[in-house]
Scaffold this motif. Sequence first.
Motif, short mmCIF file in Angstrom:
data_model
loop_
_atom_site.label_atom_id
_atom_site.label_comp_id
_atom_site.label_asym_id
_atom_site.label_seq_id
_atom_site.Cartn_x
_atom_site.Cartn_y
_atom_site.Cartn_z
N SER A 101 12.79 1.70 -4.43
CA SER A 101 12.78 0.92 -3.01
C SER A 101 11.62 0.96 -2.33
O SER A 101 11.49 0.01 -1.52
CB SER A 101 13.88 1.68 -2.51
OG SER A 101 13.46 3.04 -2.04
N SER A 102 10.85 1.96 -2.44
CA SER A 102 9.56 1.77 -1.58
C SER A 102 8.42 0.89 -2.31
O SER A 102 7.85 -0.01 -1.68
CB SER A 102 8.71 3.19 -1.30
OG SER A 102 8.13 3.82 -2.64
N SER A 103 8.35 0.79 -3.61
CA SER A 103 7.70 -0.10 -4.19
C SER A 103 8.24 -1.66 -3.94
O SER A 103 7.24 -2.57 -3.97
CB SER A 103 7.44 0.20 -5.82
OG SER A 103 8.71 -0.11 -6.46
N ARG A 104 9.40 -1.93 -3.92
CA ARG A 104 10.05 -3.31 -3.62
C ARG A 104 9.45 -3.64 -2.28
O ARG A 104 8.97 -4.81 -2.14
CB ARG A 104 11.36 -3.37 -3.66
CG ARG A 104 12.01 -3.62 -5.11
CD ARG A 104 13.45 -3.87 -4.92
NE ARG A 104 13.96 -3.88 -6.25
CZ ARG A 104 15.23 -3.66 -6.49
NH1 ARG A 104 15.96 -3.51 -5.37
NH2 ARG A 104 15.94 -3.80 -7.64
N ALA A 105 9.43 -2.69 -1.51
CA ALA A 105 9.15 -3.21 -0.05
C ALA A 105 7.52 -3.66 0.04
O ALA A 105 7.04 -4.49 0.77
CB ALA A 105 9.45 -2.20 1.09
N SER A 106 6.85 -2.73 -0.62
CA SER A 106 5.42 -2.53 -0.59
C SER A 106 5.01 -3.81 -1.26
O SER A 106 4.11 -4.57 -1.25
CB SER A 106 4.63 -1.53 -0.97
OG SER A 106 4.97 -1.04 -2.32
N THR A 143 2.44 -9.05 -1.98
CA THR A 143 2.62 -10.32 -2.51
C THR A 143 2.34 -11.33 -1.39
O THR A 143 1.49 -12.24 -1.37
CB THR A 143 4.12 -10.51 -3.13
OG1 THR A 143 4.22 -9.70 -4.12
CG2 THR A 143 4.22 -12.04 -3.73
N GLU A 144 3.21 -11.14 0.03
CA GLU A 144 2.96 -12.03 1.04
C GLU A 144 1.32 -12.00 1.25
O GLU A 144 0.72 -12.97 1.73
CB GLU A 144 3.74 -11.62 2.29
CG GLU A 144 5.30 -11.88 1.95
CD GLU A 144 6.00 -11.34 2.90
OE1 GLU A 144 5.33 -10.89 4.08
OE2 GLU A 144 7.31 -11.29 2.86
N ALA A 145 0.83 -10.90 1.33
CA ALA A 145 -0.64 -10.71 1.97
C ALA A 145 -1.52 -11.62 0.85
O ALA A 145 -2.54 -12.19 1.17
CB ALA A 145 -1.14 -9.32 1.86
N VAL A 146 -1.39 -11.42 -0.23
CA VAL A 146 -1.96 -12.12 -1.47
C VAL A 146 -1.84 -13.51 -1.34
O VAL A 146 -2.79 -14.18 -1.50
CB VAL A 146 -1.56 -11.53 -2.85
CG1 VAL A 146 -2.21 -12.25 -3.86
CG2 VAL A 146 -2.25 -10.22 -3.12
N ASP A 147 -0.53 -13.87 -1.36
CA ASP A 147 -0.30 -15.26 -1.14
C ASP A 147 -0.87 -15.94 0.14
O ASP A 147 -1.57 -17.10 0.01
CB ASP A 147 1.30 -15.56 -0.92
CG ASP A 147 1.89 -15.33 -2.06
OD1 ASP A 147 1.15 -15.33 -3.41
OD2 ASP A 147 3.31 -15.45 -2.04
N GLU A 148 -0.95 -15.18 1.12
CA GLU A 148 -1.71 -15.52 2.39
C GLU A 148 -3.21 -15.74 2.33
O GLU A 148 -3.79 -16.69 2.42
CB GLU A 148 -1.42 -14.70 3.63
CG GLU A 148 -0.13 -14.90 4.13
CD GLU A 148 0.41 -13.90 5.33
OE1 GLU A 148 -0.68 -13.37 5.79
OE2 GLU A 148 1.41 -13.97 5.68
N ALA A 149 -3.79 -14.78 1.56
CA ALA A 149 -5.31 -15.04 1.05
C ALA A 149 -5.49 -16.14 0.42
O ALA A 149 -6.53 -16.62 0.40
CB ALA A 149 -5.62 -13.55 0.50
N VAL A 150 -4.85 -16.15 -0.68
CA VAL A 150 -4.92 -17.21 -1.63
C VAL A 150 -4.65 -18.50 -0.86
O VAL A 150 -5.72 -19.59 -1.16
CB VAL A 150 -4.04 -17.20 -2.76
CG1 VAL A 150 -3.83 -18.43 -3.70
CG2 VAL A 150 -4.43 -15.99 -3.91
#
Length: 154
Positions: free
Chosen positions: A39-44, A49-56
């Motif tokens: 459950s914690s790995s899903r949230a993180s 993924t969002e941070a990586v997507d934003e960076a990309v």
Amino acid sequence: MSPPEVLPIDYDPIYLETIGVQKKQRVYDIGSKGVAFCSSSRASSSSVTEAVDEAVEQRVMETNERIAVMETEMKEKDQQITLLKDEMQQMKEVNNEMKEMKNTMQQQMTNMQSQLAALMRQMGHRVSTEHPLAGQPTTDPPANDEDDDLGLDN
């Protein structure tokens, strides 16, 4: 000197990351740790993924902007090259015209020298073949003995 401190390795998160999430978030042989980790790995994972997507996305936008700037610069350089080519063509045309004028003037000069030599021969002067004016006799201007014309009183 003491040996460096060795930190204990927790293999459970590595195992969970390697095998992925199982049905109903059950990972056998690690007990309740699996549910908490999943459950914690899903949230993180989603925030990563969002941070990586934003960076990309940011990098893509920056790259697109750089490409647009480079395309504009290339168009400007192409225009400059076209202008320089046109100017060079005009200069070639002027150069060719000047060459033609030079050849025409040399031919006219040769004709004039031949005509001058013929006139001088008709007048009885000796003409050199090297230069038509070389055989022309030199004449000194007549001496002026009359100082009265100068307004001088003796």
